[in-house]
Design a protein around this motif. Structure first.
Motif, PDB file in Angstrom:
ATOM      1  N   UNK A  14     -13.561  -2.368   7.003  1.00  0.00           N
ATOM      2  CA  UNK A  14     -13.409  -2.340   5.548  1.00  0.00           C
ATOM      3  C   UNK A  14     -12.339  -3.321   5.065  1.00  0.00           C
ATOM      4  N   UNK A  15     -11.418  -3.710   5.959  1.00  0.00           N
ATOM      5  CA  UNK A  15     -10.389  -4.691   5.605  1.00  0.00           C
ATOM      6  C   UNK A  15     -10.096  -5.544   6.836  1.00  0.00           C
ATOM      7  N   UNK A  16      -9.959  -6.839   6.637  1.00  0.00           N
ATOM      8  CA  UNK A  16      -9.681  -7.701   7.790  1.00  0.00           C
ATOM      9  C   UNK A  16      -9.072  -9.021   7.336  1.00  0.00           C
ATOM     10  N   UNK A  17      -8.441  -9.703   8.261  1.00  0.00           N
ATOM     11  CA  UNK A  17      -7.871 -11.032   8.026  1.00  0.00           C
ATOM     12  C   UNK A  17      -8.260 -11.920   9.195  1.00  0.00           C
ATOM     13  N   UNK A  52      -8.797 -16.209   5.643  1.00  0.00           N
ATOM     14  CA  UNK A  52      -9.502 -15.261   4.791  1.00  0.00           C
ATOM     15  C   UNK A  52      -8.851 -13.894   4.954  1.00  0.00           C
ATOM     16  N   UNK A  53      -8.469 -13.306   3.834  1.00  0.00           N
ATOM     17  CA  UNK A  53      -8.024 -11.918   3.799  1.00  0.00           C
ATOM     18  C   UNK A  53      -9.011 -11.187   2.891  1.00  0.00           C
ATOM     19  N   UNK A  61     -17.256  -7.003  -1.997  1.00  0.00           N
ATOM     20  CA  UNK A  61     -16.339  -7.574  -1.004  1.00  0.00           C
ATOM     21  C   UNK A  61     -15.476  -8.617  -1.699  1.00  0.00           C
ATOM     22  N   UNK A  62     -14.160  -8.441  -1.630  1.00  0.00           N
ATOM     23  CA  UNK A  62     -13.218  -9.376  -2.250  1.00  0.00           C
ATOM     24  C   UNK A  62     -12.499 -10.127  -1.148  1.00  0.00           C
ATOM     25  N   UNK A  63     -12.628 -11.453  -1.149  1.00  0.00           N
ATOM     26  CA  UNK A  63     -11.975 -12.273  -0.146  1.00  0.00           C
ATOM     27  C   UNK A  63     -11.006 -13.254  -0.787  1.00  0.00           C
ATOM     28  N   UNK A 181      -4.905  -6.048  -0.437  1.00  0.00           N
ATOM     29  CA  UNK A 181      -5.470  -6.234   0.905  1.00  0.00           C
ATOM     30  C   UNK A 181      -4.407  -6.123   1.983  1.00  0.00           C
ATOM     31  N   UNK A 182      -3.237  -6.690   1.739  1.00  0.00           N
ATOM     32  CA  UNK A 182      -2.203  -6.705   2.763  1.00  0.00           C
ATOM     33  C   UNK A 182      -1.322  -5.476   2.799  1.00  0.00           C
ATOM     34  N   UNK A 183      -1.495  -4.541   1.870  1.00  0.00           N
ATOM     35  CA  UNK A 183      -0.650  -3.352   1.852  1.00  0.00           C
ATOM     36  C   UNK A 183      -0.944  -2.446   3.048  1.00  0.00           C
ATOM     37  N   UNK A 184       0.083  -1.804   3.554  1.00  0.00           N
ATOM     38  CA  UNK A 184      -0.078  -0.919   4.698  1.00  0.00           C
ATOM     39  C   UNK A 184      -0.974   0.265   4.348  1.00  0.00           C
ATOM     40  N   UNK A 185      -0.803   0.817   3.164  1.00  0.00           N
ATOM     41  CA  UNK A 185      -1.601   1.970   2.726  1.00  0.00           C
ATOM     42  C   UNK A 185      -2.106   1.704   1.309  1.00  0.00           C
TER      43      UNK A 185
END
Length: 333
Positions: A14-17, A52-53, A61-63, A181-185
């Motif tokens: 669901x989330x990736x970089x 890509x994040x 899907x937001x990239x 996207x980059x937040x831990x939670x």
């Protein structure tokens, strides 16, 4: 995607970089994340780097995508998706259905599900939000807002202003979501928050992009519908699983069957029973998207909303949403 013979693409988290200095690996990752594509580096580039994040938010899907070199790309038809590119910096020149558009921080570019896409230049060090939207979700959102069936696909204009009004809100909302996207939670991991957010994204896109339904969508006036028609529609929307008949609906509306049929064709452009079928399909689609595949079945959901003949149901669903209902359930989160 572009053809039924294409190899299956592995499902993404669901989330990736991802980061790479290899153009071939970048093409492979672009295909896996978005669509089958061919990527080339333009002349004069002394280095290459892609980052890509990305995050999946319901049907969106937001990239957050960046390249350190001028590149070009070619796509086949998007078919099952609508797509928006919103530059936060730099520019992107592309062509689709004969329209040549240069996207900038003031103007987004949009692609519909038909026609090949050629990105003639993605400028080096640009930062662009690449937003991929399931076709079925955007079309269902428009039908929900208008409370009637629509002709598919939606003829979105090829570009959209981002400097004011709904377009600016859409850009700010997309930027806020990209920042999660980059937040831990991230808050978007919570369904109670994510669902209103992706619905808001779809609504603002439909409000900001030009298309044949936009004037009706933004009109402050309620549709001028006869009271009898409203009574029939309200009854169906309140309980679409009920085995309504044309005669029963006419009785609820307080008019003859013929009068009700004429009212539906005049004001909604479909027959009463076609309206009911589309309403049931919307409810089935919403339940399939939200269901856990291991805990439910297509047959169970179809029966819940009044479909008894599975063959006719599957045909109607596939025609409306472009996929078999089992595929919707299989791809549900």
């Amino acid at each position: 995607m572009a053809n039924s013979d294409a190899p299956a693409v592995p499902s993404l988290p669901w989330r990736f970089s991802t980061r790479t200095l290899d153009p071939d690996e970048a093409s492979e990752q672009g295909t896996q994340t978005y669509y089958p594509l061919r990527m080339d580096i333009l002349r004069g580039a002394d280095q290459f780097r892609m980052s890509i994040d990305a995050m999946q938010l319901g049907p969106i899907l937001i990239g957050d995508c960046r390249f350190d070199a001028d590149i070009k790309m070619d796509f086949a038809e998007l078919r099952d998706f609508y797509h928006i590119n919103i530059p936060l910096s730099g520019y992107l020149s592309s062509r689709n259905l004969g329209n040549e558009i240069t996207a900038t921080p003031n103007r987004a570019v949009l692609y519909g599900p038909t026609g090949d896409v050629q990105l003639s230049r993605w400028s080096a060090r640009s930062r662009i939000l690449c937003i991929k939207i399931r076709r079925a979700a955007l079309e269902a959102e428009l039908e929900r807002l208008l409370q009637r069936p629509i002709r598919s696909p939606i003829d979105l204009a090829p570009s959209m202003d981002l400097t004011h009004g709904y377009g600016r809100v859409l850009r700010d909302l997309a930027s806020m979501l990209a920042g999660q996207i980059g937040h831990k939670d991230p808050l978007t991991r919570q369904e109670i928050i994510s669902a209103p957010l992706w619905h808001s994204m779809l609504t603002h896109l439909l409000a900001s992009a030009d298309h044949r339904y936009r004037e009706e969508l933004l009109s402050p006036r309620s549709p001028c519908r006869p009271p009898a028609l409203k009574r029939a529609i309200e009854a169906m929307r309140a309980s679409p699983e009920t085995p309504f008949t044309a005669a029963g609906l006419a009785e609820i509306a307080g008019v003859s069957i013929r009068t009700l049929q004429v009212a539906f064709h005049t004001h909604v452009d479909v027959s009463p029973m076609a309206y009911l079928r589309d309403l049931r399909l919307e409810r089935v689609h919403a339940d399939l998207v939200a269901s856990e595949p291991s805990r439910t079945s297509v047959t169970e959901v179809a029966h819940r909303w009044g479909f008894t003949h599975m063959g006719r149901f599957a045909t109607a669903y596939s025609k409306k949403y472009g996929v078999h209902p089992f595929e919707t359930l299989r791809s549900a989160r």
